[in-house]
Structure formats: structure tokens, C-alpha cells
Design a protein around this motif. Structure first.
Motif, short mmCIF file in Angstrom:
data_model
loop_
_atom_site.label_atom_id
_atom_site.label_comp_id
_atom_site.label_asym_id
_atom_site.label_seq_id
_atom_site.Cartn_x
_atom_site.Cartn_y
_atom_site.Cartn_z
N UNK A 12 1.98 -19.56 -7.40
CA UNK A 12 0.55 -19.55 -7.06
C UNK A 12 0.30 -18.62 -5.86
N UNK A 13 1.17 -18.72 -4.85
CA UNK A 13 1.03 -17.87 -3.68
C UNK A 13 1.21 -16.40 -4.03
N UNK A 14 2.18 -16.11 -4.89
CA UNK A 14 2.43 -14.72 -5.30
C UNK A 14 1.25 -14.15 -6.08
N UNK A 15 0.74 -14.92 -7.05
CA UNK A 15 -0.40 -14.46 -7.85
C UNK A 15 -1.63 -14.28 -6.98
N UNK A 19 -3.87 -11.01 -6.47
CA UNK A 19 -5.32 -11.04 -6.70
C UNK A 19 -6.08 -10.40 -5.54
N UNK A 20 -5.63 -10.66 -4.32
CA UNK A 20 -6.30 -10.08 -3.16
C UNK A 20 -6.20 -8.56 -3.18
N UNK A 21 -5.05 -8.05 -3.62
CA UNK A 21 -4.87 -6.59 -3.71
C UNK A 21 -5.78 -5.99 -4.78
N UNK A 22 -5.79 -6.59 -5.98
CA UNK A 22 -6.60 -6.04 -7.07
C UNK A 22 -8.09 -6.13 -6.75
N UNK A 254 -10.30 -1.82 -14.70
CA UNK A 254 -8.93 -2.36 -14.78
C UNK A 254 -8.67 -3.38 -13.67
N UNK A 255 -9.13 -3.10 -12.46
CA UNK A 255 -8.90 -4.02 -11.35
C UNK A 255 -9.76 -5.28 -11.48
N UNK A 261 -7.90 -12.06 -14.59
CA UNK A 261 -6.67 -12.64 -15.15
C UNK A 261 -5.89 -13.42 -14.09
N UNK A 262 -5.88 -12.91 -12.86
CA UNK A 262 -5.18 -13.61 -11.79
C UNK A 262 -5.84 -14.95 -11.50
#
Length: 296
Positions: A12-15, A19-22, A254-255, A261-262
Motif C-alpha cells: 500500500x505504501x509503495x503504490x 500514485x503521488x508521482x503519477x 496516461x498519468x 489505477x493506483x
């Protein structure tokens, strides 16, 4: 069971980090898209009218001795391929490269000029003959960049290094729609520059009738010698502007999709985490109750 809970928390932390980056990239692309879209849509009427007008001038000029209008046997073909310097833009880069590959009859007879590192890497990995590469200008092209590319390509055509020149770019339709296109630049012919059919019946015919008689000052050869280099440079510049807007539109889409999706993945993992945690608590309660019963 506790280990599974920790694994899910790490996922969850990784996703969430992804998500914050995208989401940040989506916001950046949206800001760049506004500027690129305004430039593309503002220049498009001139871009299309220039191609249409040049086609009529060439058609009415008759047989001239201009080297850039000379049709010759096609042995070698040059392609100006406009892609991006960055990825994460959906199929934006791949669609243009695929369009060129489908058009190439023989790899040995193709010469590639790439705008953007993605196109360069694509054709280099497939062992195409890359004669020129122009990097770092895909998002913010200038007319100077277009003239630099045009000068090299036109000189090669003039020297007979290749017999045709095409440009592959992406036309900006909307934020969610961009179309890869292939356009013939050289040699210039009226047939290749014919305007698209108009919705209003008779509009094209009226314009044709108005331009049936043309008076040249100076002579057609001298006039076309001045017009054609500017026309080719303007066409390349217009294609680069369209591609810049298309790249930002494709990246934003795309982002946005990646962020959505995230969020869905985080929701699914959170639900799974709650179920696993609930099961662990239930098991612990059952063990305590069982232990208490055994002590009676």
C-alpha cells in the motif's frame, strides 16, 4: 498472518508513493498542455492554409526547373521522425515509429532524421541509418530548430542522397485523441498538397476558379526558389508544434489513468488488509478463549 499484514502495508505504501508521482506528472503535463495547445490551435489555420495555397501555386506554375519539384526514380527515402525526449506518454512515441516502419519498404534504403531521443533509440536499436538526431527540443520547438533540420534535409535531397523526404508527426486532435501522420515533403507536387474535401459544397471549386490565372513577379522559378525553403521549414515547424501538444496530451491521459489505477489498487489492498487483520484478531481471540477453557 502478521507477516502477511506487514507485506500488504508495504505494498500500500509503495503504490501510494507511485500514485503521488503519477499525479504530480499529470499536473505538470496539464500545465504544459495548456501552452502547447494554444500554440498548436493558434497556428493550425496558417499551417493548413499554407499547405493548401502552396499546392495551388505549384499546380498553376506549370513545368519549372526547380530541383525540389523534380520527380525522380525512388531509390532512397529520408524520414523526419518527431517523437519525444521522455516516455510515460502512452503510445505516443511508438505510434509514430510504427507508422514509419510500416512505410519503409527496405531498411537499407531508408535514412532517418530523429527529433527526440525516443525515436532515435527506437530506430538505432533496429539498426536503421540515422543521419541526424535533434534532442532536447521536442517539448518546446522553435522555428530556428525547424530551419536547422530543414537545411540539412533539403541539402541532402539537392545532392541526390535520397529521392523523397517524408515527415512523421502526431496531429493534436484533443486531450484524449492524437493521430500519427505521415506527410510527403519532397519533391513537392500539387497532388500531394491537395486540400481535404470541404463540408460546404463548391467551396474548393470557387477558390480554384479565382486562382486560375496567376501573374508572377519575379519569374516562377525564382519565386518558387524563395517560397519552397520557407514552406518546408514552416511545415516542419508546424508538425513539431502539433507533436509537442500531442505529447503533453498523451502524457496527461496516461498519468491520469495510472493515478486512477493506483487508487483502485490501494482500495483493493486496503480491503484485503482489513480482512487479513480481522482474521488475525479473530484467531487471537479464539486462541485466548480456547486457552481459558482449557484451564477450567
Amino acid at each position: 498472518m502478521a507477516e502477511n499484514v506487514q507485506d500488504i502495508k508495504r505494498r500500500i505504501k509503495s503504490v501510494n508513493s507511485t500514485k503521488q508521482i503519477t499525479h504530480a506528472m499529470e499536473l505538470v503535463a496539464s500545465a504544459k498542455l495548456r501552452k502547447s495547445r494554444e500554440l498548436a490551435e493558434g497556428r493550425r489555420p496558417y499551417f493548413e492554409a499554407m499547405i493548401e495555397s502552396m499546392g495551388r501555386i505549384v499546380e498553376k506554375s506549370g513545368n519549372t526547373r526547380n530541383i525540389y519539384m523534380k520527380q525522380r526514380e525512388v531509390k532512397k527515402v529520408a524520414y523526419i521522425v518527431i517523437t519525444g525526449d521522455k516516455g510515460l506518454a502512452g503510445g505516443y512515441n511508438v505510434n509514430v515509429a510504427k507508422l514509419v516502419e510500416d512505410h519503409v519498404a527496405n531498411k537499407e534504403d531508408a535514412v532517418i532524421y530523429t527529433v527526440g531521443s525516443r525515436g532515435r533509440d527506437h530506430f538505432r536499436n533496429r539498426y536503421y541509418d540515422i543521419q541526424g538526431e535533434y534532442l532536447g527540443i521536442s517539448e518546446r520547438p522553435t522555428f530556428f530548430n525547424a530551419k536547422e533540420i530543414t537545411g540539412v534535409v533539403m541539402e541532402g535531397f539537392k545532392n541526390g542522397d535520397y529521392d523523397e523526404v517524408y515527415i512523421a508527426y502526431t496531429k493534436f486532435v484533443s486531450t484524449i485523441a492524437q493521430h500519427a501522420q505521415l506527410m510527403k515533403l519532397l519533391p513537392i507536387s500539387a497532388e500531394d498538397l491537395k486540400p481535404e474535401e470541404k463540408d460546404i459544397a463548391g467551396e474548393v471549386a470557387v477558390i480554384d476558379s479565382e486562382l486560375t490565372i496567376m501573374a508572377y513577379e519575379p519569374e516562377p522559378e525564382e519565386l518558387l526558389g524563395l517560397l519552397i525553403p520557407n514552406f518546408v521549414s514552416s511545415t516542419v515547424y508546424g508538425s513539431m508544434i502539433e507533436s509537442a501538444a500531442s505529447e503533453q496530451g498523451a502524457r496527461r491521459t496516461a498519468m491520469e489513468s495510472a493515478t486512477t489505477n493506483a487508487n483502485e489498487m490501494i482500495d483493493g489492498l486496503t480491503l484485503k488488509y482489513n480482512r487479513v487483520r480481522q482474521a488475525a484478531i479473530t484467531q487471537e481471540i479464539s486462541e485466548i478463549v480456547g486457552g481459558a477453557e482449557a484451564l477450567r
